[in-house]
Design a protein around this motif. Sequence first.
Motif, PDB file in Angstrom:
ATOM      1  N   ARG A   1       3.768 -20.223  38.785  1.00 31.61           N
ATOM      2  CA  ARG A   1       4.543 -20.719  37.957  1.00 31.61           C
ATOM      3  C   ARG A   1       4.092 -21.795  36.963  1.00 31.61           C
TER       4      ARG A   1
ATOM      5  N   PRO B   1       4.672 -25.624  35.786  1.00 31.50           N
ATOM      6  CA  PRO B   1       5.687 -26.770  35.945  1.00 31.50           C
ATOM      7  C   PRO B   1       5.799 -27.476  34.696  1.00 31.50           C
TER       8      PRO B   1
ATOM      9  N   LEU C   1       3.171 -29.458  43.895  1.00 32.17           N
ATOM     10  CA  LEU C   1       2.610 -28.907  42.786  1.00 32.17           C
ATOM     11  C   LEU C   1       1.847 -27.621  43.402  1.00 32.17           C
TER      12      LEU C   1
ATOM     13  N   VAL D   1       7.468 -30.911  34.251  1.00 33.84           N
ATOM     14  CA  VAL D   1       7.774 -31.925  34.904  1.00 33.84           C
ATOM     15  C   VAL D   1       8.550 -33.190  34.091  1.00 33.84           C
TER      16      VAL D   1
ATOM     17  N   ILE E   1      10.921 -29.351  36.838  1.00 29.46           N
ATOM     18  CA  ILE E   1      10.973 -30.353  38.109  1.00 29.46           C
ATOM     19  C   ILE E   1      11.310 -31.568  37.528  1.00 29.46           C
TER      20      ILE E   1
ATOM     21  N   LEU F   1       3.136 -24.039  43.589  1.00 28.62           N
ATOM     22  CA  LEU F   1       3.301 -23.206  42.480  1.00 28.62           C
ATOM     23  C   LEU F   1       1.967 -22.778  41.881  1.00 28.62           C
TER      24      LEU F   1
ATOM     25  N   ILE G   1       8.905 -23.516  35.303  1.00 26.28           N
ATOM     26  CA  ILE G   1      10.012 -24.197  36.408  1.00 26.28           C
ATOM     27  C   ILE G   1       9.972 -25.412  35.994  1.00 26.28           C
TER      28      ILE G   1
END
Length: 164
Positions: A66, A68, A59, A70, A103, A62, A101
């Motif tokens: 970005r 995230p 993390l 998750v 994950i 990023l 993004i």
Amino acid sequence: MRLTPLALAALIASPLWAQETGTTVISEGAAEEAAEAVAAEVAGDADNLQILAASEVTLDDLLWLRRPIVVFADTPADPRFTEQLELLTARPGPLMERDAIIITDTDPAALSPVRTKLRPRGFQLVLIGKDGEVKLRKPFPWDVREITRSIDKWPLRRDELRRK
């Protein structure tokens, strides 16, 4: 390309076969590989929406770059996991506009840095801001529209919109 949960489950459950011996190969990262395969299959038409395994990223990498999103599950065969990936990849545009993004982490035994930091139980969707702070946790799948509405309320996102 949209796969049904049954098709995704079949894809995940299919064994990895050895080249000529006909025996099943089970590796430590098999769950992560299956999750990546599902994500790649589902995201085949998702343009540039990035979907990474938790083992491939931290993390901190990023931070300020970005947002995230998750998705945790105890197994890639979890119907909530496959539904969440389908929902995210069905409308990648709004997520890409918000620098999101994806994950994924479906292997509790691997204890990826992301799993260690966020400590999920079972299925969990976690939204994280560019500042690295956890903004929202949900124990069930969420639609892209709900996710983007939540992101648009965050102060940093509002500043981005004002600057545009």
